[in-house]
Design a protein around this motif. Sequence first.
Motif, PDB file in Angstrom:
ATOM      1  N   SER A 135       6.388  -3.834   8.417  1.00 24.56           N
ATOM      2  CA  SER A 135       6.742  -2.945   7.311  1.00 24.56           C
ATOM      3  C   SER A 135       7.620  -1.776   7.756  1.00 24.56           C
ATOM      4  CB  SER A 135       5.465  -2.411   6.656  1.00 24.56           C
ATOM      5  OG  SER A 135       4.646  -1.760   7.610  1.00 24.56           O
ATOM      6  N   ILE A 171       8.222  -7.107   5.270  1.00 21.58           N
ATOM      7  CA  ILE A 171       7.756  -6.595   3.980  1.00 21.58           C
ATOM      8  C   ILE A 171       8.355  -5.210   3.792  1.00 21.58           C
ATOM      9  CG2 ILE A 171       5.757  -6.065   2.543  1.00 21.58           C
ATOM     10  CD1 ILE A 171       4.152  -8.014   4.276  1.00 21.58           C
ATOM     11  N   LYS A 212       9.143  -4.084   0.722  1.00 19.52           N
ATOM     12  CA  LYS A 212       8.577  -3.615  -0.541  1.00 19.52           C
ATOM     13  C   LYS A 212       7.215  -4.268  -0.728  1.00 19.52           C
ATOM     14  CE  LYS A 212      13.144  -3.427  -2.714  1.00 19.52           C
ATOM     15  NZ  LYS A 212      13.988  -3.956  -3.812  1.00 19.52           N
ATOM     16  N   SER A 213       6.279  -3.540  -1.315  1.00 20.02           N
ATOM     17  CA  SER A 213       4.923  -4.071  -1.454  1.00 20.02           C
ATOM     18  C   SER A 213       4.891  -5.353  -2.294  1.00 20.02           C
ATOM     19  CB  SER A 213       3.986  -3.022  -2.047  1.00 20.02           C
ATOM     20  OG  SER A 213       4.412  -2.641  -3.338  1.00 20.02           O
ATOM     21  N   GLU A 214       5.897  -5.530  -3.169  1.00 17.71           N
ATOM     22  CA  GLU A 214       5.944  -6.747  -3.999  1.00 17.71           C
ATOM     23  C   GLU A 214       6.163  -8.008  -3.155  1.00 17.71           C
ATOM     24  OE1 GLU A 214       8.768  -4.226  -4.982  1.00 17.71           O
ATOM     25  OE2 GLU A 214       6.878  -3.209  -5.295  1.00 17.71           O
ATOM     26  N   LEU A 267       4.491  -8.751  -0.502  1.00 14.65           N
ATOM     27  CA  LEU A 267       3.266  -9.091   0.211  1.00 14.65           C
ATOM     28  C   LEU A 267       2.715 -10.449  -0.207  1.00 14.65           C
ATOM     29  CD1 LEU A 267       1.004  -8.391   2.169  1.00 14.65           C
ATOM     30  CD2 LEU A 267      -0.134  -7.183   0.294  1.00 14.65           C
ATOM     31  N   SER A 275       5.366   0.318   2.885  1.00 16.66           N
ATOM     32  CA  SER A 275       5.291  -0.836   1.980  1.00 16.66           C
ATOM     33  C   SER A 275       3.966  -1.592   2.089  1.00 16.66           C
ATOM     34  CB  SER A 275       6.453  -1.792   2.247  1.00 16.66           C
ATOM     35  OG  SER A 275       6.448  -2.217   3.597  1.00 16.66           O
ATOM     36  N   ILE A 276       3.245  -1.410   3.185  1.00 21.20           N
ATOM     37  CA  ILE A 276       1.987  -2.113   3.389  1.00 21.20           C
ATOM     38  C   ILE A 276       0.778  -1.204   3.199  1.00 21.20           C
ATOM     39  CG2 ILE A 276       0.536  -3.040   5.264  1.00 21.20           C
ATOM     40  CD1 ILE A 276       2.788  -4.749   6.160  1.00 21.20           C
ATOM     41  N   ARG A 292      -1.724  -1.319   0.395  1.00 23.69           N
ATOM     42  CA  ARG A 292      -2.352  -2.618   0.121  1.00 23.69           C
ATOM     43  C   ARG A 292      -3.096  -3.171   1.336  1.00 23.69           C
ATOM     44  NH1 ARG A 292       1.731  -6.223  -3.349  1.00 23.69           N
ATOM     45  NH2 ARG A 292      -0.230  -7.347  -3.635  1.00 23.69           N
TER      46      ARG A 292
END
Length: 199
Positions: A36, A70, A72-74, A76, A98-99, A102
């Motif tokens: 990330s 990753i 962006k978190s989307e 994941l 980004s991680i 989550r």
Amino acid sequence: NVTGLTIYAGAEVFGKLVQLLREATPRVKRIGALCSYLPPFHPPEEAELIIREIRDAGRLLGIDVRILEIAKSEQLAAALATVVAEHIETLLLTSGVSIAPRLQEITQFAVEKRLPTIIDWRWIGLKPPPLLSYAPPPDILMRQVVPYINRILWERAKPGDLPIQLPSKFELTVNLKTASAIGITIPQSILLRADEVIQ
């Protein structure tokens, strides 16, 4: 015009994460690295150094390392689907923006899939916690930064004149509750090296 301290002492730390994960799980042949530290929050040069270090460490140990970027978190969900599809056996987690929000979802996934994990930061209160963490202790980081605060506020030092500090110490934490949840036994060599073993 700024100063401060960083949570890692160069890209070499990420090679160390690969080594520790391999030592904890000697039979593992395939590691997935959820990376990330990527643009826009991290410069491309930094990302390249980290990814190269992870790959080089894997190559030296004869491990197949899969880099899952990753930014962006989307992204994941797709990364975790790849972990399943490619039969990845362990996970190296980085704690970038980004991680980070989550991480609990990731560690829950790892326990459900019985995947050993290592992370580059000590996340207090994360449930379930990663199997391993290798990171500078937060209390030591705080002690490192206090003299800078004193110099800037009371001695009127310019922040830009103070070099960015590297961590003075890293600690290895082993979580035996997570080991039990995923059904593995941690080798004695790792337990003896650990700064903290959580029962």
